[in-house]
Scaffold this active site. Structure first.
Site, PDB file in Angstrom:
ATOM      1  N   ALA A 233      -0.239  -4.093  10.829  1.00 29.65           N
ATOM      2  CA  ALA A 233       1.110  -3.677  10.441  1.00 29.65           C
ATOM      3  C   ALA A 233       1.041  -2.317   9.774  1.00 29.65           C
ATOM      4  CB  ALA A 233       1.728  -4.693   9.488  1.00 29.65           C
TER       5      ALA A 233
ATOM      6  N   LYS B 235       0.830  -1.210   0.000  1.00 31.63           N
ATOM      7  CA  LYS B 235       0.000   0.000   0.000  1.00 31.63           C
ATOM      8  C   LYS B 235       0.859   1.252   0.000  1.00 31.63           C
ATOM      9  CE  LYS B 235      -4.138  -1.916   2.162  1.00 31.63           C
ATOM     10  NZ  LYS B 235      -5.031  -1.861   3.335  1.00 31.63           N
TER      11      LYS B 235
ATOM     12  N   SER C 118      -0.946   0.709   5.807  1.00 31.86           N
ATOM     13  CA  SER C 118      -1.278  -0.100   6.973  1.00 31.86           C
ATOM     14  C   SER C 118      -2.283  -1.165   6.571  1.00 31.86           C
ATOM     15  CB  SER C 118      -1.849   0.796   8.078  1.00 31.86           C
ATOM     16  OG  SER C 118      -2.011   0.059   9.265  1.00 31.86           O
ATOM     17  N   ASP C 119      -2.210  -2.308   7.231  1.00 37.67           N
ATOM     18  CA  ASP C 119      -3.171  -3.358   6.946  1.00 37.67           C
ATOM     19  C   ASP C 119      -3.314  -4.250   8.170  1.00 37.67           C
ATOM     20  OD1 ASP C 119      -4.575  -4.251   4.226  1.00 37.67           O
ATOM     21  OD2 ASP C 119      -4.272  -6.018   5.474  1.00 37.67           O
ATOM     22  N   SER C 120      -4.428  -4.957   8.216  1.00 33.46           N
ATOM     23  CA  SER C 120      -4.712  -5.888   9.310  1.00 33.46           C
ATOM     24  C   SER C 120      -5.240  -7.181   8.735  1.00 33.46           C
ATOM     25  CB  SER C 120      -5.771  -5.311  10.254  1.00 33.46           C
ATOM     26  OG  SER C 120      -5.314  -4.138  10.855  1.00 33.46           O
TER      27      SER C 120
END
Length: 192
Positions: A105, A54, A68-70
């Site tokens: 993250a 991203k 950011s990602d989850s």
């Protein structure tokens, strides 16, 4: 001003509350294709790879780009955002009475290169959920929770899914904010 490579309401709210100036842009990438290439990878590695992708998806030569990602893992299975309300109910039935491991993250790119990355995990004990509760919950929270991995917004009715949460509140919201703020200070984007 940084670039946030996300239109996530919770990530924007975290940065707003922390007083970080940003420009939000959607990162145009196929997250499922990245995950498919990382079937054997640990969940934290996948979350970091998605955050990095991203951050790198926004072409910005001068400003730092925050990605950011989850992702959620329950009983060793990874879960993405539900495709529809029926799948959301299936996910919730599967989560019932189990521990959800939420990996969040963040990564920062500058000049097209990753200059910082961080991952964290929170463990959320899902209480036993009745079918009646799941239906009333989705009546109240759908379609908003359809955009959320884990089918919940902790800042809304999603808090009722859990009997115990271990981990940082910002990680649960979808971004390890305190390390992000530290990185932005180190990069000279926030005052020390």
């Amino acid at each position: 001003m940084i670039v946030l490579a996300s239109k996530s309401a919770s990530r924007r709210a975290m940065l707003d509350a922390a007083g970080v100036s940003y420009d939000a842009q959607s990162a145009d990438l196929d997250e499922r294709a990245i995950e498919a290439r990382m079937v054997e990878a640990a969940p934290a590695e996948v979350a970091v790879a998605l955050a990095e992708a991203k951050a790198l998806a926004i072409p910005e030569p001068a400003r730092p780009v925050l990605g950011s990602d989850s992702l959620v893992v329950v009983d060793g299975q990874r879960f993405d955002k539900p495709a529809d309300r029926t799948q959301a109910a299936e996910h919730l039935r599967f989560f019932s009475g189990k521990t959800m491991h939420l990996h969040s993250a963040a990564a920062i790119a500058r000049g097209g290169e990753i200059v910082w990355r961080h991952a964290d995990v929170a463990n959320l004990a899902v209480r036993d959920l009745s079918d009646a509760f799941i239906e009333s919950y989705l009546d109240a929270e759908w379609p908003e929770v359809g955009y959320c991995v884990g089918v919940f917004r902790i800042e809304a009715l999603g808090v009722q899914l859990f009997e115990r949460i271990e981990g940082d509140q910002f990680t649960v919201l979808g971004m390890p904010l305190l390390p992000v703020l530290g990185a932005l200070r180190e990069l000279g984007e926030l005052p020390r």
